[in-house]
Design an enzyme around this catalytic site. Structure first.
Site, PDB file in Angstrom:
ATOM      1  N   ASP A 314       0.831  -1.213   0.000  1.00 30.06           N
ATOM      2  CA  ASP A 314       0.000   0.000   0.000  1.00 30.06           C
ATOM      3  C   ASP A 314       0.860   1.256   0.000  1.00 30.06           C
ATOM      4  O   ASP A 314       0.656   2.174  -0.787  1.00 30.06           O
ATOM      5  CB  ASP A 314      -0.953   0.005   1.201  1.00 30.06           C
ATOM      6  CG  ASP A 314      -2.113  -0.967   0.999  1.00 30.06           C
ATOM      7  OD1 ASP A 314      -2.237  -1.521  -0.109  1.00 30.06           O
ATOM      8  OD2 ASP A 314      -2.880  -1.180   1.944  1.00 30.06           O
ATOM      9  N   ARG A 388      -6.181   5.771  -2.335  1.00 32.40           N
ATOM     10  CA  ARG A 388      -4.723   5.942  -2.432  1.00 32.40           C
ATOM     11  C   ARG A 388      -4.298   6.659  -3.715  1.00 32.40           C
ATOM     12  O   ARG A 388      -3.308   7.373  -3.724  1.00 32.40           O
ATOM     13  CB  ARG A 388      -4.007   4.603  -2.291  1.00 32.40           C
ATOM     14  CG  ARG A 388      -4.266   3.975  -0.953  1.00 32.40           C
ATOM     15  CD  ARG A 388      -3.153   3.099  -0.415  1.00 32.40           C
ATOM     16  NE  ARG A 388      -3.627   2.445   0.800  1.00 32.40           N
ATOM     17  CZ  ARG A 388      -3.702   3.023   1.993  1.00 32.40           C
ATOM     18  NH1 ARG A 388      -3.302   4.276   2.149  1.00 32.40           N
ATOM     19  NH2 ARG A 388      -4.165   2.369   3.038  1.00 32.40           N
TER      20      ARG A 388
END
EC number: 2.5.1.19
Length: 429
Positions: A314, A388
């Site tokens: 991530d 994100r």
């Protein structure tokens, strides 16, 4: 008309940010507290879409809890064992993988008729490896639409026993099995097929299970042994760490543009693997300082790197946009296939959007190569309903070029006030 937000060039970024709670830790903590004996008080809980989906599901499953007005403190009265579903239920889990995967496993302990569904993107996120593993343990599960993908219908039946699971797509499958196994009727032995991705996320799971009274033995992350017929016990109070993935944007911003940014709520002893992101920034040339409860970063001349990013998938996305500011050529991020099965196909999305700002990009099956342009171009960045993507591309504003982020509210999945916090720490050019 899609909403958008234009970020003007940022001259300096400076200050302290108290991180919102970790998504991964928040949803694990809610589930473990719900299954535990006793009352648990969770503090610094993340208030975001994914956590709201988990809370809504717990309510439907008969769990009682009290949430503070700012939704960051939650007192949960544990069930002292598996969920009991007396009538058929349908649970809508949005696009929250951290709710879908663990609940799919935990609800297989319960005889009943429970449907788990979600947004269209959730129905594109593979869950077949988890279903196969649960079936090996006796679970009765039907696919309602496409084979290997949600929505699922669960009829209980999970007993434990010997199970093998593919570890190469998502660590959340193993996390789901581990958290369910102690409540099964038999002992469970889980063997991992393939390479286990995102191993640090398994460490979070094991660490948290221990906090709730359950020990798991493993042989070098290849075989896991969990005794059945156990009970989770509430630790009383449990503090949710700040989200290390959320820290990555602010640490990277400091590395690129300086001043000094300090993020609090994570530190050198954090349970989250994504704190290792700061090591990558340091390797690129940033100056990093660690405390017990903070990480601090300031600008250094950034250089291109070539690294395996499997351990921080991530946070590694933030390196992809930080690479736009690296001197000396091409940055290569390797072993990131699991970007493709996240909120969107992040490898494809990242390649498309990096090219818009002028980068030269090579997109491989499980890697990306990024060569920055001499000068970044102003662009409208598509965010693919992926929090994100929006946060990563905000870093483009650290150049002398503005950037427009489409659908900025998609950050609500993990960090609803991200852009307000960025503005608070920024001094515009």
């Amino acid at each position: 008309m899609q909403e958008s937000l234009t970020l003007h060039p940022i001259k300096l970024i400076n200050g302290t940010l108290n991180l919102p709670g970790s998504k991964s830790v928040s949803n694990r903590a809610l589930l473990l507290a719900a299954l535990s004996e006793g009352k648990t008080r969770l503090t610094n809980l993340l208030d975001s879409d994914d956590v709201r989906h988990m809370l809504t599901a717990l309510t439907a499953l008969g769990v009682e809890y009290h949430l503070s007005s700012d939704r960051t403190v939650c007192e949960i009265i544990g069930l002292g064992g598996a969920f009991a579903a007396s009538q058929p239920l349908e649970l809508f889990l949005g696009n929250a993988g951290t709710a879908m995967r663990p609940l799919a496993a935990a609800l297989c302990l319960t005889d009943g008729d429970i449907v788990l569904t979600g947004e269209p993107r959730m129905k594109e996120r593979p869950i077949g490896h988890l279903v196969d593993a649960l079936r090996q343990g006796g679970a009765k599960i039907d696919y309602l639409e496409q084979e290997n993908y949600p929505p699922l219908r669960l009829h209980g039946g999970f007993q434990g026993g010997e199970i093998s699971v593919d570890g190469s797509v998502s660590s959340q499958f193993l996390t789901a099995l581990l958290m369910t196994a102690p409540l099964a009727a038999q002992d469970t032995q889980i063997s991992i097929q393939g390479d286990l991705v995102s191993k640090p996320y398994i460490d979070i799971t094991l660490h948290m299970m221990k906090a709730f009274g359950i020990d798991v033995r493993h042989e070098n992350y290849q075989r896991f042994f969990v005794a059945g017929r156990q009970q989770y016990r509430s630790p009383g109070d449990y503090l949710v760490e700040g989200d290390a993935s959320s820290a990555s944007y602010f640490l990277a911003a400091a590395a690129i543009k300086g001043g000094v940014v300090r993020v609090t709520g994570v530190g050198r002893n954090s349970v989250q693997g994504d704190i290792r992101f700061a090591d990558v920034l340091e390797k690129m040339g940033a100056i990093v300082r660690w405390g017990e409860d903070y990480i601090e970063c300031e600008r250094g001349e950034l250089h291109a790197i070539d690294m395996d990013m499997n351990h921080i998938p991530d946070a590694a996305m933030t390196i992809a946009t930080a690479a736009l500011f690296a001197q000396g050529g091409t940055t290569t991020l390797r072993n990131i296939y699991n970007w493709r099965v996240k909120e969107t196909d992040r490898l494809a999305a990242m390649a498309i959007e990096l090219r818009k700002v002028g980068a030269e990009v090579e997109e491989g099956n499980d890697y990306i190569r990024i060569t920055p342009p001499a000068k970044l171009k102003a662009a409208e960045i598509g965010t693919y309903n992926d929090h994100r993507m929006a946060m990563c591309f905000s870093l483009v504003a650290l150049s002398d070029t503005p950037v427009t982020i489409l659908d900025p509210k998609c950050t609500a999945k993990t960090f609803p006030d991200y852009f307000e916090q960025l503005a608070r720490l920024s001094e515009l050019a």
